[in-house]
Design an enzyme around this catalytic site. Sequence first.
Site, PDB file in Angstrom:
ATOM      1  N   TRP A  18      -2.312  32.910 113.359  1.00  0.00           N
ATOM      2  CA  TRP A  18      -2.074  31.928 112.125  1.00  0.00           C
ATOM      3  C   TRP A  18      -2.267  30.612 112.533  1.00  0.00           C
ATOM      4  CZ3 TRP A  18      -1.169  34.244 107.350  1.00  0.00           C
ATOM      5  CH2 TRP A  18      -0.919  33.140 106.148  1.00  0.00           C
ATOM      6  N   HIS A  48       4.556  37.414 115.088  1.00  0.00           N
ATOM      7  CA  HIS A  48       3.453  38.009 114.028  1.00  0.00           C
ATOM      8  C   HIS A  48       2.042  37.884 114.522  1.00  0.00           C
ATOM      9  CE1 HIS A  48       6.497  37.721 110.609  1.00  0.00           C
ATOM     10  NE2 HIS A  48       7.046  36.383 111.459  1.00  0.00           N
ATOM     11  N   HIS A  52       1.831  43.838 112.918  1.00  0.00           N
ATOM     12  CA  HIS A  52       2.946  43.276 113.086  1.00  0.00           C
ATOM     13  C   HIS A  52       3.748  43.744 111.928  1.00  0.00           C
ATOM     14  CE1 HIS A  52       1.330  40.049 111.239  1.00  0.00           C
ATOM     15  NE2 HIS A  52       2.346  39.876 110.578  1.00  0.00           N
ATOM     16  N   ASP A  54       6.664  42.599 109.197  1.00  0.00           N
ATOM     17  CA  ASP A  54       7.628  41.355 108.835  1.00  0.00           C
ATOM     18  C   ASP A  54       8.964  41.778 108.376  1.00  0.00           C
ATOM     19  OD1 ASP A  54       5.474  39.837 108.871  1.00  0.00           O
ATOM     20  OD2 ASP A  54       5.176  39.488 106.646  1.00  0.00           O
ATOM     21  N   HIS A  58      11.803  36.662 107.843  1.00  0.00           N
ATOM     22  CA  HIS A  58      10.712  35.952 107.784  1.00  0.00           C
ATOM     23  C   HIS A  58      10.563  34.919 106.780  1.00  0.00           C
ATOM     24  CE1 HIS A  58       6.892  34.813 108.709  1.00  0.00           C
ATOM     25  NE2 HIS A  58       6.023  35.508 107.944  1.00  0.00           N
ATOM     26  N   HIS A 159       5.446  38.838  99.267  1.00  0.00           N
ATOM     27  CA  HIS A 159       6.685  39.153 100.412  1.00  0.00           C
ATOM     28  C   HIS A 159       8.154  39.262  99.608  1.00  0.00           C
ATOM     29  CE1 HIS A 159       3.526  37.534 103.323  1.00  0.00           C
ATOM     30  NE2 HIS A 159       4.340  38.100 104.142  1.00  0.00           N
TER      31      HIS A 159
END
EC number: 3.5.1.9
Length: 213
Positions: A18, A48, A52, A54, A58, A159
Site C-alpha cells: 500500500w 498487510h 494476508h 485482516d 485493523h 470491512h
Amino acid sequence: MKKIIDISQPLDHRTVVWPGDTPFSYDLTWTTQDSGSVNVGQIQMSTHTGTHIDAPFHFNDEGQRVIQLDLDVYVGDALVIHLPKTNSIGPKELDGIDLQGITRLLIRTDAWTDRRVFPSEIPFLEPQLAGYLADRGIRLVGVDLPSVDPLDSKELSAHHQLSAYGIAILEGIVLEHVQPGAYELIALPLALAEADGSPVRAVLRTIRDEKGG
C-alpha cells in the site's frame, strides 16, 4: 493424489505494498562465512503485505487481534467464483450462483493484472453484500485484490459490515490460474498476539485427485 495450488503472492523486494506502507525486505544478519555454521535472515514488512488476512483491530480499535481469531474459519471447503469486468460486487453480481452449503467464498476478478504495480482502482465489495453472504452461511470472503473497499475509502464500509456479520477477510490472493469450483482452503495467519493483520501462505487443495477419485 489431491493437488495443492498455491494462491499466495511471493514476497521479495519487488512486492508492492500500500502506498506509504513498509516495503518488504529480507537481509542476512548471519552468514555461514561469518557464523561458521548457518545463514540467518531477518525480514521487515507490513502485516498487510502480499496475501494476508485482516483482523478487526485493523479498522476498529476495539476489534479482535490476530491471535484471537477463530482458526477454523481459515481452513476448510471453499468455492472459487469468477466475476471479471465488474466495477463493484454486490448481491446482483452473485445472482444465480449457488452458495448453499458454502462457508468460504473466494472471488476471482482478474482486475489486478500486474502485482508489481499498486492498482489505481479496483472492483470493491458493496457493503450490503455482507448481509447477503451472512444469510447464506458465508464466514470468510477472499479477493484477488489489495482491499475489499475502494482504495480511497476512509469509511471502509465493506470491512466494517463484513466484520459486523462475523465474516473474515482474506485479501491479495492469486487466482488467475485457478478454475472456478470447489476446493479446500488453507490460509492460516501467524500467531501474532497484538497484530491487526497477518501475511498467510494461502493454498487450495483440490477436492478430487488427479484421476477423478
